[in-house]
Scaffold this active site. Structure first.
Site, short mmCIF file in Angstrom:
data_model
loop_
_atom_site.label_atom_id
_atom_site.label_comp_id
_atom_site.label_asym_id
_atom_site.label_seq_id
_atom_site.Cartn_x
_atom_site.Cartn_y
_atom_site.Cartn_z
N ASN A 9 0.87 -1.18 0.00
CA ASN A 9 0.00 0.00 0.00
C ASN A 9 0.91 1.23 0.00
O ASN A 9 1.54 1.54 1.01
CB ASN A 9 -0.89 -0.03 1.26
N TRP A 10 0.95 1.91 -1.12
CA TRP A 10 1.86 3.06 -1.24
C TRP A 10 1.30 4.31 -0.58
O TRP A 10 1.99 5.30 -0.45
CB TRP A 10 2.15 3.35 -2.72
N LYS A 11 0.06 4.29 -0.20
CA LYS A 11 -0.60 5.45 0.42
C LYS A 11 -0.38 6.71 -0.42
O LYS A 11 -0.30 6.61 -1.64
CB LYS A 11 -0.10 5.62 1.86
N HIS A 94 -9.22 0.51 5.21
CA HIS A 94 -7.92 0.76 5.84
C HIS A 94 -8.13 1.67 7.05
O HIS A 94 -8.97 2.57 7.03
CB HIS A 94 -6.95 1.41 4.84
N GLU A 96 -6.61 4.13 8.15
CA GLU A 96 -6.49 5.57 7.89
C GLU A 96 -7.77 6.12 7.27
O GLU A 96 -8.15 7.26 7.51
CB GLU A 96 -5.26 5.84 7.00
N GLU A 166 -5.06 -5.63 10.57
CA GLU A 166 -4.04 -4.61 10.78
C GLU A 166 -4.28 -3.90 12.11
O GLU A 166 -5.07 -2.95 12.19
CB GLU A 166 -4.10 -3.56 9.66
N GLY A 172 2.69 1.74 10.83
CA GLY A 172 3.59 2.87 10.69
C GLY A 172 4.29 3.26 11.98
O GLY A 172 4.91 4.33 12.08
N SER A 212 3.81 -2.73 10.23
CA SER A 212 5.27 -2.70 10.37
C SER A 212 5.96 -4.01 9.98
O SER A 212 6.93 -4.43 10.61
CB SER A 212 5.68 -2.28 11.79
N GLY A 233 3.02 -1.32 4.28
CA GLY A 233 3.01 0.12 4.04
C GLY A 233 4.41 0.62 3.75
O GLY A 233 4.91 0.51 2.63
N GLY A 234 5.07 1.13 4.77
CA GLY A 234 6.38 1.76 4.61
C GLY A 234 7.39 0.92 3.82
O GLY A 234 8.05 1.43 2.91
C1 PEP Z 1 -0.54 -0.22 6.27
O1 PEP Z 1 -0.72 0.98 6.27
O2 PEP Z 1 -1.38 -0.97 5.75
C2 PEP Z 1 0.66 -0.73 6.92
C3 PEP Z 1 0.68 -1.98 7.27
O3 PEP Z 1 1.66 0.16 7.13
P1 PEP Z 1 3.12 -0.16 7.73
O4 PEP Z 1 3.62 -1.41 7.07
O5 PEP Z 1 3.95 1.04 7.38
O6 PEP Z 1 2.95 -0.33 9.19
#
Ligand code: PEP
Length: 249
Positions: A9-11, A94, A96, A166, A172, A212, A233-234
């Site tokens: 997920n590049w957000k 998600h 967010e 999640e 994050g 993460s 994500g990251g």
């Molecule tokens: C996400 O936003 O779906 C996620 C898992 O982010 P991260 O891997 O950065 O925690």
């Protein structure tokens, strides 16, 4: 048999040039993998990403969509618009979106229906906040999120659903659920689906973990029997780390 999936997920990251660069780096590193790969660039770069990855085994997916087909919803994108550029999978729910855009279970239920009506696959996200985990309410929260948005579906529709647990406190933050915490929740979720539906649905549903995930912890998390992949994500913003996570399978 359920699929292993790693989705990035590049957000709200990567402009057009950065999208092209990251895709070309991913393509140069991709090997045959036992996991399905997906990336979710921003809306503005979906078409370009879809074109660039047309012949590849990396699927381009959307980060969100609206429940309406079209109309007066300034700034929104519909399922038909996504389908028209070759995007057939969408992330819904998600944390967010839930947190910053007030998407609740009822709105997500409508989005789920709209996606299914358009023959789209859904990566459906849910997870508890830190206070829920601390108060021991995490199973309840997750159960309600799943029940309220998905348990009205017919058995057949579950072929188009991928679940993504999640925990919000791990997104994050650098903090990851321990492999035991992930397995405990994934097993609970599979049991929940089994109770409502049947073995065929619960054994075939892929349940991803997100929060993460990094190359350093992916193998241990993915080795759990009920963890079928990750939503990243990251670490998905870097080709090497994303591919290292994919290759953890
Ligand atoms: C996400 O936003 O779906 C996620 C898992 O982010 P991260 O891997 O950065 O925690």
């Amino acid at each position: 048999m359920r699929k292993n999936i790693v989705a990035g997920n590049w957000k709200m990251n990567n402009d057009l040039a950065a999208t092209r660069t990251l895709i070309s780096e991913l393509e140069s590193q991709v090997k045959t993998s036992s996991a399905e790969m997906m990336i979710a660039p921003t809306f503005t770069n979906l078409l370009e990403a879809s074109k660039l990855l047309k012949e590849s085994n990396i699927e381009v997916i959307a980060q969100n969509m609206h429940f309406a087909e079209n109309g007066a919803y300034t700034g929104e994108i519909s399922a038909t618009m996504l389908k028209s550029i070759g995007v057939s999978t969408v992330i819904l729910g998600h944390s967010e979106r839930r947190e910053y855009f007030n998407e609740d279970d009822a709105i997500l239920k409508q989005k789920v229906e709209a996606a299914l009506e358009n023959n789209m696959r859904i990566v459906f996200c849910f997870g508890e906040k830190l206070e829920d985990r601390k108060s021991g309410n995490h199973f309840n929260v997750v159960e309600n999120q799943i029940k309220n948005s998905l348990f009205h579906l017919e058995t057949e529709s579950w072929k188009s659903i991928v679940l993504a647990y999640e925990p919000v406190w791990a997104i994050g933050t650098g903090e990851t659920a321990s492999p035991d915490q992930a397995q405990e929740m994934h097993q609970f979720i599979r049991g929940l689906v089994n109770t409502k539906y049947d073995d065929l649905v619960s054994e075939n549903i892929s349940i991803l973990y997100g929060g993460s995930v990094k190359p350093a912890n992916a193998k241990e998390i993915f080795s759990n029997p009920d963890v079928d992949g990750g939503l990243i994500g990251g670490a998905a913003l870097n080709a090497e780390s994303f591919m290292a996570i994919v290759n953890a399978f």
